[in-house]
Scaffold this motif. Structure first.
Motif, short mmCIF file in Angstrom:
data_model
loop_
_atom_site.label_atom_id
_atom_site.label_comp_id
_atom_site.label_asym_id
_atom_site.label_seq_id
_atom_site.Cartn_x
_atom_site.Cartn_y
_atom_site.Cartn_z
N ALA A 191 1.01 -1.03 0.07
CA ALA A 191 -0.14 0.10 0.12
C ALA A 191 0.77 1.34 -0.06
CB ALA A 191 -0.91 0.11 1.08
N GLY A 192 2.17 1.24 0.04
CA GLY A 192 3.07 2.52 0.00
C GLY A 192 3.09 3.05 1.47
N ALA A 193 2.77 2.10 2.40
CA ALA A 193 2.94 2.80 3.79
C ALA A 193 4.30 3.01 4.37
CB ALA A 193 2.11 2.15 4.74
N GLY A 194 5.29 2.32 3.69
CA GLY A 194 6.66 2.24 4.00
C GLY A 194 7.38 3.26 3.29
N GLU A 195 6.95 3.86 2.34
CA GLU A 195 7.62 4.80 1.55
C GLU A 195 7.87 6.09 2.16
OE1 GLU A 195 5.29 5.14 -2.15
OE2 GLU A 195 5.65 3.04 -2.54
N VAL A 196 8.64 5.97 3.27
CA VAL A 196 9.30 7.39 4.32
C VAL A 196 10.54 7.48 4.23
CG1 VAL A 196 6.99 6.74 5.72
CG2 VAL A 196 9.14 5.68 6.14
N SER A 197 11.26 7.01 3.40
CA SER A 197 12.84 7.16 3.32
C SER A 197 13.16 8.59 3.02
CB SER A 197 13.63 6.03 2.54
OG SER A 197 13.01 6.22 1.23
N ALA A 198 12.25 9.38 2.22
CA ALA A 198 12.93 10.56 1.98
C ALA A 198 12.25 11.87 3.01
CB ALA A 198 12.18 10.76 0.65
N TRP A 199 11.61 11.18 3.83
CA TRP A 199 11.14 12.37 4.90
C TRP A 199 12.23 12.78 5.75
CZ3 TRP A 199 5.89 10.13 7.24
CH2 TRP A 199 4.93 9.94 6.41
N GLY A 200 12.32 14.02 6.18
CA GLY A 200 13.11 14.48 7.24
C GLY A 200 12.60 15.56 8.19
N ASP A 201 13.31 15.76 9.05
CA ASP A 201 12.77 17.05 10.00
C ASP A 201 11.64 16.44 10.79
OD1 ASP A 201 12.91 19.19 11.68
OD2 ASP A 201 11.82 20.42 10.21
N VAL A 202 11.45 15.27 10.88
CA VAL A 202 10.16 14.81 11.48
C VAL A 202 10.21 14.53 12.89
CG1 VAL A 202 8.51 12.72 11.45
CG2 VAL A 202 9.55 13.56 9.25
N VAL A 203 9.14 15.01 13.69
CA VAL A 203 9.19 15.22 15.21
C VAL A 203 8.07 14.00 15.76
CG1 VAL A 203 10.12 17.47 15.08
CG2 VAL A 203 7.52 17.05 15.22
N ALA A 204 7.22 13.58 14.90
CA ALA A 204 6.37 12.59 15.45
C ALA A 204 5.78 11.73 14.22
CB ALA A 204 5.09 13.36 16.19
N VAL A 205 5.54 10.50 14.82
CA VAL A 205 4.95 9.72 13.66
C VAL A 205 3.75 8.87 14.10
CG1 VAL A 205 7.04 9.27 12.19
CG2 VAL A 205 6.46 7.89 14.12
N ALA A 206 2.74 8.36 13.16
CA ALA A 206 1.94 7.49 13.61
C ALA A 206 1.66 6.82 12.34
CB ALA A 206 0.35 8.52 13.76
#
Length: 282
Positions: A191-206
């Motif tokens: 479903a693409g829920a793991g396509e997060v490798s490009a994210w940066g400056d993240v302070v919280a996830v869900a």
């Protein structure tokens, strides 16, 4: 240690007000929204289930300031049997399961044992928790991560993670937030829920059943994965300080104490327009 101030299940949502009371949205057919008498609460958690036959079976958990825990809603597997817990610092809720992080870094579990997601008795030095449908995840003080339960899509393959300060768990995927703002993911990729490798400056996830949400340091929100119900329509949100992901809906807590929601609202779980004075993260 960040305590959950908003929480999202499959059919309901919870918000913790600044005065320690709790507000709920949703039909609450299993009693999971019966939180009007709760007081002195410092964290909330909402049981989540993605499977259709169990859509009416949810529960809610509240952590009091004195370290005790209360629960309401469906208790078919004993997931609400938490009244005897003491000295708890954090709570998490999943499908038919509740976890409690004791202040000494150990973890308690109540609920369904079949998939092994409650096998947390050997965990030590844990500082963060997450419940997926069939698996549980913990982040340790040294930045390593542990997981137990169903691993059929590799959602428990977190042993190699390092420098992780927070975790989130969906149906068949797991997300980790590193201390430098990067996001890691393992598990089902369909479903693409793991396509997060490009994210940066993240302070919280869900993590929802099939989607992942992240908040950046400047209050913007990102989402990846299934958007079948509009649960990933968050790009226009601003001044967000916390997020919660239900099965197919997403909540965002603004800095002013109000809440926004997107996604499936079939049961009123996104009816949060009137919420205010929701507690902000410390």
């Amino acid at each position: 240690m960040n305590s959950p101030l908003i929480a999202a299940g499959r059919r309901h949502s919870l918000g913790l007000r600044a005065d320690g009371t709790v507000v709920a949205a949703g039909t609450g057919t299993s009693g999971e929204c019966r939180v009007e008498d709760w007081a002195q609460v410092i964290a909330v958690a909402a049981g989540n289930v993605h499977t259709a036959p169990n859509t009416g079976r949810s529960h809610s958990v509240g952590l009091r300031a004195d370290g005790t825990v209360m629960a309401t809603g469906w208790n078919g597997d004993g997931q609400g049997d938490v009244g005897h817990w003491r000295d708890i610092a954090l709570v998490a809720a999943g499908w038919r399961r509740t976890l409690g992080l004791v202040r000494d870094g150990t973890v308690l579990a109540a609920g369904r044992r079949r998939e092994g997601a409650c096998d947390v008795g050997q965990w030590r030095e844990v500082v963060a928790l997450a419940c997926g449908d069939w698996h549980s995840v913990g982040s340790r003080a040294d930045g390593t991560t542990v997981a137990v339960g169903n691993d059929r899509r590799g959602q428990c393959a977190v042993d190699s993670w390092r420098d992780v300060g927070a975790v989130a768990a969906g149906y068949l995927h797991t997300v980790g937030l590193t201390n430098d703002g990067r996001v890691l993911a393992v598990g089902d990729r369909s479903a693409g829920a793991g396509e997060v490798s490009a994210w940066g400056d993240v302070v919280a996830v869900a993590a929802g059943s099939y989607h992942t949400v992240g908040v950046t340091g400047d209050g913007r929100v990102m989402a990846a994965g299934s958007n079948e119900a509009g649960q990933c329509d968050v790009t226009g949100w601003r001044e967000i300080v916390a997020v919660a992901a239900g099965s197919t809906h997403t909540l965002g807590l603004r800095a002013d104490g109000t809440v926004v929601a997107t996604g499936n609202n079939e049961h009123g779980q996104c009816d949060v327009t009137g919420w205010n004075a929701i507690r902000s993260p410390d």
